[in-house]
Design an enzyme around this catalytic site. Structure first.
Site, PDB file in Angstrom:
ATOM      1  CG  ASP A 102      54.609   1.653 -41.117  1.00 55.15           C
ATOM      2  OD1 ASP A 102      53.685   2.496 -41.171  1.00 55.15           O
ATOM      3  OD2 ASP A 102      54.430   0.469 -40.779  1.00 55.15           O
ATOM      4  NE  ARG A 134      50.446   2.075 -37.965  1.00 59.93           N
ATOM      5  CZ  ARG A 134      50.232   3.194 -38.639  1.00 59.93           C
ATOM      6  NH1 ARG A 134      49.485   4.141 -38.108  1.00 59.93           N
ATOM      7  NH2 ARG A 134      50.729   3.379 -39.851  1.00 59.93           N
ATOM      8  CG  ASN A 135      54.798   1.396 -36.510  1.00 63.41           C
ATOM      9  OD1 ASN A 135      54.269   0.433 -35.960  1.00 63.41           O
ATOM     10  ND2 ASN A 135      54.648   1.660 -37.797  1.00 63.41           N
ATOM     11  CG  ASP A 141      56.669  -2.020 -36.074  1.00 62.16           C
ATOM     12  OD1 ASP A 141      56.467  -2.981 -36.803  1.00 62.16           O
ATOM     13  OD2 ASP A 141      56.217  -1.896 -34.923  1.00 62.16           O
ATOM     14  CD  GLU A 144      53.643  -5.967 -41.787  1.00 60.80           C
ATOM     15  OE1 GLU A 144      53.665  -6.235 -42.978  1.00 60.80           O
ATOM     16  OE2 GLU A 144      54.413  -5.123 -41.267  1.00 60.80           O
ATOM     17  CG  PHE A 145      56.756  -9.572 -39.416  1.00 58.52           C
ATOM     18  CD1 PHE A 145      56.130  -9.413 -40.633  1.00 58.52           C
ATOM     19  CD2 PHE A 145      57.881  -8.814 -39.128  1.00 58.52           C
ATOM     20  CE1 PHE A 145      56.603  -8.497 -41.555  1.00 58.52           C
ATOM     21  CE2 PHE A 145      58.362  -7.910 -40.046  1.00 58.52           C
ATOM     22  CZ  PHE A 145      57.728  -7.745 -41.267  1.00 58.52           C
ATOM     23  N   GLY A 146      53.479 -11.521 -36.505  1.00 56.91           N
ATOM     24  CA  GLY A 146      53.145 -12.529 -35.503  1.00 56.91           C
ATOM     25  C   GLY A 146      53.092 -11.900 -34.130  1.00 56.91           C
ATOM     26  CG  ASP A 147      51.020 -13.840 -31.004  1.00 59.97           C
ATOM     27  OD1 ASP A 147      50.260 -13.064 -31.619  1.00 59.97           O
ATOM     28  OD2 ASP A 147      50.667 -14.929 -30.538  1.00 59.97           O
ATOM     29  CE  LYS A 174      58.155  -6.687 -33.786  1.00 61.81           C
ATOM     30  NZ  LYS A 174      58.176  -5.841 -34.977  1.00 61.81           N
ATOM     31  N   GLY A 208      51.319  -8.225 -27.570  1.00 64.47           N
ATOM     32  CA  GLY A 208      50.541  -7.611 -28.640  1.00 64.47           C
ATOM     33  C   GLY A 208      50.674  -8.412 -29.919  1.00 64.47           C
ATOM     34  CE  LYS A 209      46.570 -12.243 -32.242  1.00 64.76           C
ATOM     35  NZ  LYS A 209      47.520 -13.039 -31.488  1.00 64.76           N
TER      36      LYS A 209
HETATM   37  P1  AMP Z   1      54.727  -4.485 -33.690  1.00 66.02           P
HETATM   38  O1  AMP Z   1      54.768  -5.783 -34.393  1.00 66.02           O
HETATM   39  O2  AMP Z   1      56.118  -3.974 -33.476  1.00 66.02           O
HETATM   40  O3  AMP Z   1      53.805  -3.487 -34.310  1.00 66.02           O
HETATM   41  O4  AMP Z   1      54.172  -4.764 -32.215  1.00 66.02           O
HETATM   42  C1  AMP Z   1      52.818  -4.995 -31.908  1.00 66.02           C
HETATM   43  C2  AMP Z   1      52.524  -4.589 -30.471  1.00 66.02           C
HETATM   44  O5  AMP Z   1      53.333  -5.348 -29.561  1.00 66.02           O
HETATM   45  C3  AMP Z   1      52.863  -3.120 -30.162  1.00 66.02           C
HETATM   46  O6  AMP Z   1      51.811  -2.260 -30.446  1.00 66.02           O
HETATM   47  C4  AMP Z   1      53.165  -3.164 -28.671  1.00 66.02           C
HETATM   48  O7  AMP Z   1      51.978  -3.118 -27.918  1.00 66.02           O
HETATM   49  C5  AMP Z   1      53.805  -4.527 -28.488  1.00 66.02           C
HETATM   50  N1  AMP Z   1      55.278  -4.440 -28.557  1.00 66.02           N
HETATM   51  C6  AMP Z   1      56.056  -4.507 -29.657  1.00 66.02           C
HETATM   52  N2  AMP Z   1      57.356  -4.398 -29.363  1.00 66.02           N
HETATM   53  C7  AMP Z   1      57.427  -4.245 -28.028  1.00 66.02           C
HETATM   54  C8  AMP Z   1      58.503  -4.009 -27.097  1.00 66.02           C
HETATM   55  N3  AMP Z   1      59.782  -3.942 -27.515  1.00 66.02           N
HETATM   56  N4  AMP Z   1      58.194  -3.873 -25.793  1.00 66.02           N
HETATM   57  C9  AMP Z   1      56.910  -3.917 -25.381  1.00 66.02           C
HETATM   58  N5  AMP Z   1      55.852  -4.095 -26.199  1.00 66.02           N
HETATM   59  C10 AMP Z   1      56.091  -4.255 -27.502  1.00 66.02           C
END
Ligand code: AMP
Length: 384
Positions: free
Chosen positions: A248, A252-253, A266, A139-142, A156, A136-137
């Site tokens: 926050d 979604r978080n 998050d 705030e700070f990158g992929d 991250k 997923g994408k």
């Molecule tokens: P975030 O930057 O934490 O908002 O993450 C963006 C997206 O990446 C989320 O909506 C999830 O779909 C996926 N994601 C983030 N952290 C995880 C994780 N620990 N395990 C699986 N998917 C994640």
């Protein structure tokens, strides 16, 4: 090695980055002259851009670093993803500058993120990590699925330096937190000074909001919705007892594990209670009125957001305040408007939501009370 929390508030992603200082301050910092001594500052003339300041034969040269469409460049020929890569390039080769970069002018009173994470036992080895696919994408990158010594992990990866410090801040917060309903930090990798990774447990079922929307009413029963609500309240009770404010909290978080446990994630905005911040980026529909108005963030403003999150859970991931224009939300809420109960939501749960939305913060329950109420509702349901 045992893991210790990283407590320093002066841990920097890169120590040659001096933030918003003036041209004159930069020149003073680069005195006495030493060819190749350099620092990077935020540009005062061009907000959003940076300036590379290099000492060269008794004079300081200031090179504008242009930030355009996610890339950084000095000469509009060579482009970089982040400042660390730019500094590495010009360390190896002057490439048109008056000299190559030889010695960073370190910001005083700071410690390098890499050293601090290693010292406290949170640094992981890059060679043990395989990056597999983008999840997923953020705030700070992929966010990428990884394999760390045979276990699935989420990674991250940093996008650029504008966020490097926030990224370090998120990891710092996570070193201090451990609870079954918070996404667990496994470690941090600082690679060749140019890449940063935060490695956390992998949450196979993704974000709670997507989970609710994709399964919907036909799949998810009341028991399951209550379980998610309780999970989140337990994670938040832990934050409350440790004096952390999330700021926050939203569906979604929250992420869902393989075995259906909801965990709060998050921590990018999480701070120990009391620090103030820029309110312009806040999610209006989730943020308590006093936090939007006066930057008064507290556990009680998290409680407000928890009420919105409960509403999201019981409406299977709908966007809050449906049919109300975003600009009208705050004025109406300030006058006491509260959302109706989602269709099919048990009145006892709706009552919990409304308690969270008291305009008077003192009237809102603590997370401990909320968790107790939800447990009570669960016990009653079991006996019905
Ligand atoms: P975030 O930057 O934490 O908002 O993450 C963006 C997206 O990446 C989320 O909506 C999830 O779909 C996926 N994601 C983030 N952290 C995880 C994780 N620990 N395990 C699986 N998917 C994640």
């Amino acid at each position: 090695m045992s893991h210790q929390p990283v407590l320093s508030t002066h841990v920097m992603a890169v120590r040659w980055f001096h933030g918003k200082i003036t041209r004159e301050q930069a020149e003073r910092l680069l005195y006495p002259p030493e060819t190749g001594l350099f620092l990077v500052r935020e540009s005062t003339n061009y907000p959003g851009d940076y300036t590379l300041c290099v000492s060269c034969e008794g004079k300081v040269e200031h090179y504008r670093i242009i930030y355009s469409s996610g890339k950084l460049t000095i000469d509009e020929e060579v482009y970089f993803d982040n400042l660390m890569q730019l500094v590495e390039h010009y360390t190896n080769d002057a490439d048109g500058l008056c000299t190559n970069l030889m010695k960073p002018k370190l910001m005083e009173g700071t410690v390098a993120a890499q050293d601090e994470f290693s010292r406290s036992g949170w640094a992981l080895e890059r060679k043990d990590l395989k990056l597999l696919q983008v999840l997923g994408k953020g705030e700070f990158g992929d966010v990428v699925l990884g394999d760390y010594k045979g276990s699935k992990v989420a990674v991250k990866c940093i996008k650029n330096d504008a966020t490097a410090q926030a990224f370090v801040a998120e990891a710092l917060v996570m070193t201090q937190l451990q609870h079954k309903n918070l996404v667990q930090l496994l470690g941090v990798i600082v690679e060749d000074k140019s890449s940063l990774y935060i490695v956390t447990e992998f949450m196979a079922k993704g974000s709670l909001v997507d989970y609710l929307r994709s399964r919907g009413r036909s799949v998810l029963g009341g028991e399951c919705l209550l379980k998610f609500s309780l999970d989140v309240s337990e994670g938040m009770e832990y934050l409350e007892s440790n004096n952390f404010v999330h700021r926050d909290l939203a569906a979604r978080n929250v992420l869902v594990s393989e075995d259906n446990i909801a965990k709060v994630s998050d921590f990018g905005l999480t701070k120990e209670a009391s620090a103030i911040q820029d309110t312009s980026k806040l999610p209006v529909k989730w943020t308590a009125p006093e936090a939007l108005r006066e930057k008064l963030f507290s556990t009680k403003s998290d409680v407000w957001s928890f009420g919105i999150l409960l509403w999201e859970i019981y409406s299977f991931g709908r966007v809050p305040y449906p049919r109300i224009a975003l600009k009208d939300v705050v004025p109406r809420v300030e006058k006491g408007y509260k959302m109706d109960a989602p269709d099919g939501c048990p009145p006892v749960v709706y009552d919990v939501m409304k308690q969270c939305w008291h305009l008077d913060t003192n009237q809102r329950p603590s997370f401990r009370k909320l968790r107790e109420q939800l447990e009570h509702i669960k016990a009653k349901e079991l006996f019905q």
